[in-house]
Structure formats: structure tokens, C-alpha cells
Design a protein around this motif. Structure first.
Motif, mmCIF file in Angstrom:
data_model
loop_
_atom_site.group_PDB
_atom_site.id
_atom_site.type_symbol
_atom_site.label_atom_id
_atom_site.label_comp_id
_atom_site.label_asym_id
_atom_site.label_seq_id
_atom_site.Cartn_x
_atom_site.Cartn_y
_atom_site.Cartn_z
ATOM 1 N N PRO A 110 0.752 -1.104 -0.204
ATOM 2 C CA PRO A 110 -0.425 0.239 -0.059
ATOM 3 C C PRO A 110 1.064 0.914 -0.209
ATOM 4 C CG PRO A 110 -0.183 -0.956 2.303
ATOM 5 C CD PRO A 110 0.792 -2.432 1.322
ATOM 6 N N ASN A 111 0.185 2.788 -0.490
ATOM 7 C CA ASN A 111 1.299 3.628 -0.354
ATOM 8 C C ASN A 111 0.458 4.587 0.219
ATOM 9 O OD1 ASN A 111 2.899 3.102 -3.121
ATOM 10 N ND2 ASN A 111 0.026 2.384 -3.484
ATOM 11 N N ARG A 112 1.231 5.402 1.209
ATOM 12 C CA ARG A 112 0.195 6.211 2.221
ATOM 13 C C ARG A 112 2.073 8.084 1.649
ATOM 14 N NH1 ARG A 112 -0.953 3.290 7.299
ATOM 15 N NH2 ARG A 112 -2.338 5.079 8.111
ATOM 16 N N PHE A 113 1.216 8.477 2.630
ATOM 17 C CA PHE A 113 1.910 9.643 2.942
ATOM 18 C C PHE A 113 2.636 10.122 3.320
ATOM 19 C CE2 PHE A 113 -0.844 10.479 -1.179
ATOM 20 C CZ PHE A 113 -0.823 11.441 -1.407
ATOM 21 N N VAL A 114 3.381 10.355 4.106
ATOM 22 C CA VAL A 114 3.530 11.012 5.452
ATOM 23 C C VAL A 114 3.531 12.328 5.790
ATOM 24 C CG1 VAL A 114 5.952 11.215 7.363
ATOM 25 C CG2 VAL A 114 5.562 8.721 5.647
ATOM 26 N N VAL A 115 2.577 12.216 6.373
ATOM 27 C CA VAL A 115 2.948 14.298 7.259
ATOM 28 C C VAL A 115 3.398 14.962 8.712
ATOM 29 C CG1 VAL A 115 1.063 14.309 5.612
ATOM 30 C CG2 VAL A 115 0.585 13.503 7.531
ATOM 31 N N SER A 116 3.159 15.894 8.428
ATOM 32 C CA SER A 116 3.377 16.967 10.114
ATOM 33 C C SER A 116 2.409 16.211 10.580
ATOM 34 C CB SER A 116 3.849 18.075 10.176
ATOM 35 O OG SER A 116 3.639 18.504 11.045
ATOM 36 N N ALA A 117 2.662 15.647 11.765
ATOM 37 C CA ALA A 117 1.493 15.684 12.944
ATOM 38 C C ALA A 117 0.477 16.581 12.887
ATOM 39 C CB ALA A 117 1.522 15.327 14.458
ATOM 40 N N ASP A 118 0.692 17.777 12.905
ATOM 41 C CA ASP A 118 0.055 19.121 13.003
ATOM 42 C C ASP A 118 0.011 19.692 11.733
ATOM 43 O OD1 ASP A 118 2.559 20.334 12.181
ATOM 44 O OD2 ASP A 118 3.007 21.016 13.983
ATOM 45 N N SER A 119 -0.520 18.611 10.414
ATOM 46 C CA SER A 119 -0.553 19.469 9.367
ATOM 47 C C SER A 119 -1.681 18.744 9.368
ATOM 48 C CB SER A 119 0.225 18.790 8.820
ATOM 49 O OG SER A 119 -0.397 17.981 6.668
ATOM 50 N N GLY A 120 -2.839 19.843 8.218
ATOM 51 C CA GLY A 120 -3.978 19.938 8.219
ATOM 52 C C GLY A 120 -4.315 18.234 7.109
ATOM 53 N N LEU A 121 -3.092 18.663 7.009
ATOM 54 C CA LEU A 121 -3.390 16.933 5.670
ATOM 55 C C LEU A 121 -3.201 15.180 6.596
ATOM 56 C CD1 LEU A 121 -0.829 17.355 3.542
ATOM 57 C CD2 LEU A 121 -3.194 17.703 3.009
ATOM 58 N N ALA A 122 -2.948 16.003 7.940
ATOM 59 C CA ALA A 122 -2.999 14.431 9.154
ATOM 60 C C ALA A 122 -4.785 13.717 8.989
ATOM 61 C CB ALA A 122 -2.454 14.425 10.224
ATOM 62 N N GLY A 123 -5.719 14.568 9.258
ATOM 63 C CA GLY A 123 -6.920 14.355 9.786
ATOM 64 C C GLY A 123 -8.129 13.953 8.457
ATOM 65 N N ILE A 124 -7.295 13.926 7.301
ATOM 66 C CA ILE A 124 -8.093 13.491 6.296
ATOM 67 C C ILE A 124 -8.357 11.973 5.400
ATOM 68 C CG2 ILE A 124 -8.798 14.043 3.647
ATOM 69 C CD1 ILE A 124 -7.192 16.999 4.130
ATOM 70 N N THR A 125 -9.363 11.567 5.475
ATOM 71 C CA THR A 125 -9.603 9.991 5.952
ATOM 72 C C THR A 125 -10.151 9.602 4.506
ATOM 73 O OG1 THR A 125 -11.727 10.743 6.612
ATOM 74 C CG2 THR A 125 -10.659 9.738 7.989
ATOM 75 N N ASP A 126 -9.883 10.886 3.346
ATOM 76 C CA ASP A 126 -10.793 10.435 1.881
ATOM 77 C C ASP A 126 -9.725 10.844 1.369
ATOM 78 O OD1 ASP A 126 -13.124 10.189 0.200
ATOM 79 O OD2 ASP A 126 -13.091 12.314 -0.346
ATOM 80 N N ILE A 127 -9.991 9.698 0.597
ATOM 81 C CA ILE A 127 -8.698 9.626 -0.792
ATOM 82 C C ILE A 127 -8.787 10.760 -1.871
ATOM 83 C CG2 ILE A 127 -7.300 8.657 -2.938
ATOM 84 C CD1 ILE A 127 -7.787 6.180 -1.532
ATOM 85 N N PRO A 128 -9.815 10.808 -1.853
ATOM 86 C CA PRO A 128 -9.838 12.491 -3.401
ATOM 87 C C PRO A 128 -10.123 13.889 -2.592
ATOM 88 C CG PRO A 128 -11.782 11.047 -3.555
ATOM 89 C CD PRO A 128 -11.217 10.408 -2.005
ATOM 90 N N ALA A 129 -10.351 13.352 -1.027
ATOM 91 C CA ALA A 129 -10.333 15.018 -0.652
ATOM 92 C C ALA A 129 -9.051 15.074 -0.518
ATOM 93 C CB ALA A 129 -10.881 14.880 0.901
#
Lengths: 264, 226
Positions: A110-129
Motif C-alpha cells: 500500500p502507498n501512504r503519505f507522511v505528514v507533519s502531525a500538526d498538518s491539516g493533511l493528517a486528519g483527512i480520511t478520504d482519498i479524493p479529498a
């Protein structure tokens, strides 16, 4: 003068032959992609790729010889006869199939992104979003990978920065030059386990290889298109190694999870 | 043919970046190099030594090493990341590339200009002083024009080297001609075509640059023409 040219030709001919020595399987691998392929200063290669190579060589009753080469140059080097096969966590994609042949797929991740814990990206659960949220953000991937092509196609408004090696990508993520990095989950985990990975998390979204064709059809061994005989032997050997669980064991050893793919 | 139609606009986008890198780093590098050259010919032993060591350091190490030191090395320090001004420079590959290229070319420029300045006949400088010219006026009217005339051919070579040196910026995520060529390579695998095109663009750029320099040289040397 003639003698000089002749000896030069002879030298070139022997070095070209070196890649085809009888009973030796020359394997091109990146060497900078932990925990898949790590080369030390002496040129010894370890990791999942190295284990798959060793298993394959044992099955084929050949001797393994690893050649370390940057990922974006692996396919050109294979076609230039620098080695016989590529074992470097390389995904099977339509574009690559125009250049080289692939064995059956032997692994899938599986492929995943690594983000900063306080980034707004961390909470997004939907791929298109998540992909939409990348607009205008700096995203790092390794150059010439399925990940780079995936971002270029599905998040065209993201600012894509590509790196020659994963380490360079992680340095830039840690220093904040890029906001997120996209790689396979096994490589992401390797970064998160390091001290520099502190404060970073894996994205909620996981993108399976089946999500888009740019992500390929699993990991395969790259083989020259005219090497049909070698491909047949490798396919058979891989299917046996997958069936008897050897590849699964190697995968557990490096990733703590079995990412082997059933032989199809 | 389709490939060329697809590749050329992409590579030309890279050309804009290559030109930007060259122009900015040459502007900074020339100014810095002139300052260093003046330090080299100055009466102050300390200034002379600083400029000499600078030149040895930057000419004695490869540009690629300097790029990596600046981009990956200095960028890791927290005092760099915490300072607004420093981080503005170090957060972007493009600015790091300009910095490395400028510091590098400044070292070569200082050597070239030093040679030019030292070739100015002492008699002319003395005559200018005797005529009552101030140091600044003397430099502007006598030493600098004569030094530039001497230095121009060598400086032309240095400019060509800077243009070619910009290709190394592709290793620190900058998308200039070589950066785009690498990306096209991984998308199309048409290695020969893409890199041949990139080579042609560099060649055209350098031929143009050499032609321009020849025009400048001819103008500066017009007193020798018959």
C-alpha cells in the motif's frame, strides 16, 4: 595504432561479456531504499530485494552479483546490458512495459503519505479529498517512481519535487522544505522509526496499487524484452518461492508483514 | 516527431530557469568577485589573505559538493530553519543553487579580475595620480577599463562554465533544462532524444553567449582595429 584499437576493442568486449558470465545472475538494484535495498560502502546489498535476489539465484542455481545503480537509471542500464535483471522494488507499469519485460508480480504494497502531525493533511480520511487538499502544496517523491507519476496525474496542482534518493526526500521533509512525502508504506515506516521522523505521522488515507494505473500491478523483476528464456525461468522460480512461502518469510523479516503477492 | 513536439516546450520552460539561475548568480558573483579581486591587490595583508583563502576553497572543491553542503548540509541546522531571513534563502532549491553558483563563480571571477588588474602598467596609474585623479576616479577611468579588456576572454569562459554548472541544480530539486530532461526521461524513456535536445539548447545558449562576448570584446578593443 591498430594494435591499440584492437586491445581497446578486446577490453570493451570482455567488460561487456562480464554481465553475461555463465552461471552468474547480475542484478541491478538501487541500494538507497531501506528496507528494500541498502548498499553499504563495500557494495554489499541487504534488504528485501537482496533476499528475493538470493532466493531466486538459489532456485536458478546461479550466483548473484549485485550492481548498485540510481533508481531513475535502472531501466536504461538494463537495456544497455549493464546487468541481467532489475530487482529493486520496481512496480510493473504500462509505461515501463514499453521498455522492458517483467516477471510475474511477487509483492504488493500500500502507498501512504507522511505528514507533519500538526498538518491539516493528517486528519483527512478520504482519498479524493486528500488529493484535492494537495493543491499548491509541496509534495516530495522519489524521481522516476510510480509515486511521482501518480502525483503528476492525480494532483496536478501540487508542487512536485523529486529526489534521486529517499534519504534526500526525508531530509527535506524533516527540514520543512516539503509538506508531505509520498512513498510506499514500508519505506514510510522506516523513516518514522528514525529520530528525524519524530513529529511526523502516516496519512490516514492509504492508497492501494489498484487505485490508479500509474501505481502499477505489483512489484516484479525487470528483464530485457528479448530475454524470453530467462523470463520463463524466473517466472517459474518466483511462483515456486511464493507458493512455498519463502518470499513471505523474507517480507516478514524486513517489513513485519507479508506483502508477497499470489502468483498469477 | 510527436516526442519532440512534446519535449521542446517542457525543456524551454527549463531554459527560463537556467537563464534565471545564470543571470542572478553571475550578477552576484561578479560583484563579489570584483570585491575579492580588489582585496587581492590591496595593501592590507589580512584582506589579501582572506580573499586568497576564499578563492582556494571555492576553486578547490567541486560545485556539486558545494551545492550539497549548502542545500542538504546547512539546511539541517535549526538556527538556519529558525531564522526568517536564512530560511528564506535555504528553504528553496532555486535560491540555494543561486547561492552556490554565485559563491563559486565569485572565486574564479576574482582570479580573472586580479590578473587583469595586475596587468595594468604601473606607469599609467602613476601618471593618473600625477594628474591629480583620486583613487576612485583613477580606478574607474584607468584601472578597471584596462583590467576588463585583459580579463574579458577568460571571463567569457567562466560565463560558459556557469551556464553549464546550472545543470547541477537539478540534483537539488530545481527544474531547469536538465531537471526537466530527467523527468521527461522517466516518463518517456526516450533518453537519447531528450538529452540530445537538452544538449542542443545548452549549445545554442552558449554559442549565443560567446557571440555576444565577441561583440563586446571587439568594442573594447576598437583602438587596435585598422
Amino acid at each position: 595504432m591498430k594494435l591499440k584499437i584492437l586491445s581497446l576493442v578486446a577490453v570493451l568486449a570482455t567488460s561487456a561479456l562480464a554481465a553475461h558470465a555463465e552461471g552468474v545472475l547480475s542484478i541491478g538494484t538501487e541500494g538507497e531504499y531501506p528496507p528494500w535495498s541498502m548498499a553499504d560502502a563495500d557494495g554489499n546489498v541487504t534488504g528485501f530485494d537482496a533476499d528475493v535476489g538470493a532466493l531466486l539465484c538459489a532456485k536458478l542455481e546461479m550466483e548473484c552479483n549485485f550492481v548498485v545503480q540510481a533508481f531513475d537509471g535502472l531501466i536504461p542500464a538494463l537495456n544497455a546490458n549493464r546487468f541481467d535483471v532489475i530487482i529493486s522494488g520496481m512496480s510493473i507499469t504500462a509505461e515501463r512495459k514499453n521498455e522492458i519485460a517483467f516477471s510475474v508480480g511477487y509483492a504488493e504494497f500500500p502507498n501512504r503519505f507522511v505528514v507533519s502531525a500538526d498538518s491539516g493533511l493528517a486528519g483527512i480520511t478520504d482519498i479524493p479529498a486528500f488529493l484535492a487538499a494537495l493543491d499548491g502544496r509541496k509534495v516530495g517523491t522519489q524521481a522516476a517512481t510510480t509515486h511521482a507519476n501518480f502525483i503528476a496525474k492525480l494532483a496536478p496542482n501540487a508542487v512536485l519535487l523529486t529526489y534521486a534518493s529517499l534519504d534526500q526526500q526525508w531530509i527535506d521533509l524533516a527540514s520543512g522544505r516539503i509538506e508531505t512525502a509520498f512513498a510506499d508504506a514500508t519505506a514510510d515506516q522506516d523513516f518514522l522509526d528514525r529520530p528525524e521522523g519524530e513529529g511526523f505521522v502516516m496519512s490516514q488515507v492509504t492508497i492501494p496499487s489498484t487505485y490508479d494505473a500509474t501505481l502499477g500491478e505489483g512489484i516484479g523483476v525487470g528483464i530485457r524484452q528479448d530475454d524470453t528464456e530467462l523470463k520463463a525461468r524466473i517466472d517459474q522460480a518466483l511462483c515456486e518461492l511464493i507458493a512455498d512461502g519463502s518470499i513471505g518469510v523474507a517480507s516478514e523479516k524486513w517489513f513485519n508483514v507479508d506483502i508477497s503477492r499470489p502468483c498469477q | 516527431m510527436d516526442l519532440i513536439l512534446m519535449a521542446v516546450p517542457v525543456l524551454l520552460k527549463g531554459l527560463v530557469m537556467t537563464l534565471t539561475l545564470t543571470a542572478t548568480s553571475v550578477a552576484i558573483g561578479f560583484t563579489l568577485g570584483l570585491g575579492l579581486a580588489l582585496m587581492r591587490v590591496s595593501n592590507s595583508a589580512i584582506a589579501e589573505r582572506i580573499a586568497r583563502y576564499y578563492s582556494i576553497m571555492f576553486r578547490g572543491t567541486p560545485l556539486l559538493v558545494q551545492l550539497f553542503l549548502i542545500y542538504y548540509g546547512l539546511g539541517q541546522f535549526s538556527f538556519v530553519q529558525d531564522s526568517t531571513v536564512l530560511w528564506w534563502v535555504f528553504s528553496e532549491g532555486t535560491r540555494c543553487a543561486v547561492l552556490a553558483l554565485a559563491l563559486n563563480t565569485a572565486a574564479y571571477t576574482s582570479e580573472i579580475l586580479r590578473g587583469g588588474l595586475q596587468s595594468v602598467p604601473v606607469g599609467l596609474v602613476e601618471a593618473a595620480s600625477a594628474a591629480g585623479m583620486s583613487r576612485v576616479l583613477r580606478f574607474r577611468r584607468i584601472e578597471f577599463p584596462l583590467a576588463i579588456r585583459q580579463a574579458l576572454p577568460a571571463y567569457g569562459n567562466e560565463l560558459v562554465l556557469v551556464v553549464k554548472g546550472t545543470s547541477l541544480a537539478s540534483t537539488i530539486t530545481v527544474l531547469e533544462i536538465t531537471g526537466y530532461a530527467k523527468r521527461l526521461m522517466s516518463q518517456t524513456f526516450a533518453i537519447l532524444e531528450v538529452f540530445a535536445l537538452a544538449g542542443v539548447i545548452y549549445l545554442a545558449l552558449n554559442v549565443l553567449l560567446i557571440g555576444l562576448l565577441r561583440l563586446v570584446e571587439r568594442r573594447l578593443m576598437r583602438h587596435q582595429q585598422r
